[in-house]
Design an enzyme around this catalytic site. Structure first.
Site, mmCIF file in Angstrom:
data_model
loop_
_atom_site.group_PDB
_atom_site.id
_atom_site.type_symbol
_atom_site.label_atom_id
_atom_site.label_comp_id
_atom_site.label_asym_id
_atom_site.label_seq_id
_atom_site.Cartn_x
_atom_site.Cartn_y
_atom_site.Cartn_z
ATOM 1 C CE LYS A 56 80.854 38.781 28.304
ATOM 2 N NZ LYS A 56 81.322 38.124 27.079
ATOM 3 C CD GLN A 66 79.575 37.565 23.575
ATOM 4 O OE1 GLN A 66 80.126 38.400 24.290
ATOM 5 N NE2 GLN A 66 79.257 36.364 24.034
ATOM 6 C CG ASP A 110 87.000 37.360 25.668
ATOM 7 O OD1 ASP A 110 86.551 37.322 26.829
ATOM 8 O OD2 ASP A 110 86.300 37.524 24.653
#
Ligand code: NDP
Length: 281
Positions: free
Chosen positions: A44, A88, A111
């Protein structure tokens, strides 16, 4: 349906958008040292750097308390230079994942996991949508797969893939069935699917004879087995389906491209260039 060429095009578009917007910032928080998480985060950050998104990688010790982590999220919420925040997952067991996700400012939740953003998707007024489902829809659009009026079947009902992709298909006017581990006679459903999206995390749970002739099949699964990586769909399904995504090289590259796009969208929301659905910012 190959993901890499489309993902590359989206990344080039994002790079143009970043240049137009000036500085765009993304922060990631990782607690502990889960190996897969470290690999995903590295990818990422590399992808962000390529499109000149400024990214900050906060690696935190496994022993961090929930309150300390919530404090860091609050700092990032208040940081004007940060447009997108990504926590995460998975988080260690002593931390309440739902509480941390809910602490992220919805406009910075690239997200799309915050209950506000999940709710907006449910209401048909999407704000931030999870990257993998967006990638699935972009692939179907790229290959001009007819969704309106089709029968779509989603195998898997996770908050990250199955449920949001089912909502996006519903919004695109498919008639949607969601299957899961309690579904009786999975094949009865998959054989009926004009559009089949499989996100079960079970190697080749959908075999070639479970796929309708002429259908479009999206295999989200990534499973590590002795021979390497396999999806949730037997590649032999390509004989019957009109379209099938490969694993690897299908949905995988799309996920990161869509995360970058979400970060640019967050920057637009925050600069008032785009109204944030539901709040009107
Ligand atoms: P989860 O484990 O959270 O969810 C799996 C879902 O599949 C559950 O809803 C489960 O049902 C259902 N399921 C499990 N076994 C069966 C079965 N035999 N028949 C029907 N349904 C079943 O996984 P995720 O949604 O997070 O991920 C799914 C897959 O996609 C994984 O392989 C993951 O690695 C991959 N993935 C790939 C990404 C990419 O970028 N390509 C991104 C994210 C995930 P129940 O709810 O009843 O337990």
């Amino acid at each position: 349906m190959k993901g890499a060429p489309l993902a590359e095009r989206i990344r080039a578009e994002v790079a143009d958008d970043v240049r137009e917007l000036g500085e765009v910032g993304l922060a990631t928080l990782q607690v502990g040292e889960d190996e897969a998480s470290t690999v995903y985060l590295r990818l990422k950050h590399q992808a962000a750097a390529e499109v000149e998104i400024v990214s900050v990688d906060r690696k935190l010790p496994h022993a961090i308390t929930e309150n300390e982590l919530l404090g860091l999220v609050a700092d990032l919420n208040a940081d004007e230079a940060i447009d997108g925040i990504l926590v995460q997952l998975p988080l260690p067991e002593h931390i309440d994942e739902a509480r941390v996700i809910a602490a992220v400012e919805p406009v910075k939740d690239v997200d799309g996991f915050h209950p506000f953003n999940a709710g907006q998707l449910y209401l048909g007024r999407p704000a931030h949508v999870p990257a993998t489902p967006l990638g699935v829809m972009a692939l179907l659009a790229e290959y001009r797969v007819q969704i309106d009026g089709s029968r779509a079947v989603v195998v898997g009902r996770s908050d990250i893939v199955g449920k949001p992709v089912a909502h996006l298909l519903l919004q695109a006017n498919a008639t949607v069935t969601i299957c899961h581990s309690h579904t009786d006679d999975l094949e009865r459903h998959t054989l009926d699917a004009d559009v089949l999206v499989v996100a079960a995390g079970v190697p080749e749970v959908v075999t070639a004879d479970m796929v309708k002739g002429g259908s479009a099949v999206v295999d989200v699964g990534i499973n590590r087995v002795a021979g390497g990586l396999v999806g949730d769909v037997d590649p032999g399904a390509a004989e019957r389906a009109a379209f099938l995504t490969p694993v690897p090289g299908g949905v995988g590259p799309m996920t990161i491209a869509m995360l970058l796009r979400n970060t640019v969208t967050a920057a637009r929301y925050r600069r008032g260039l785009l109204a944030f659905p539901g709040i009107g910012r």
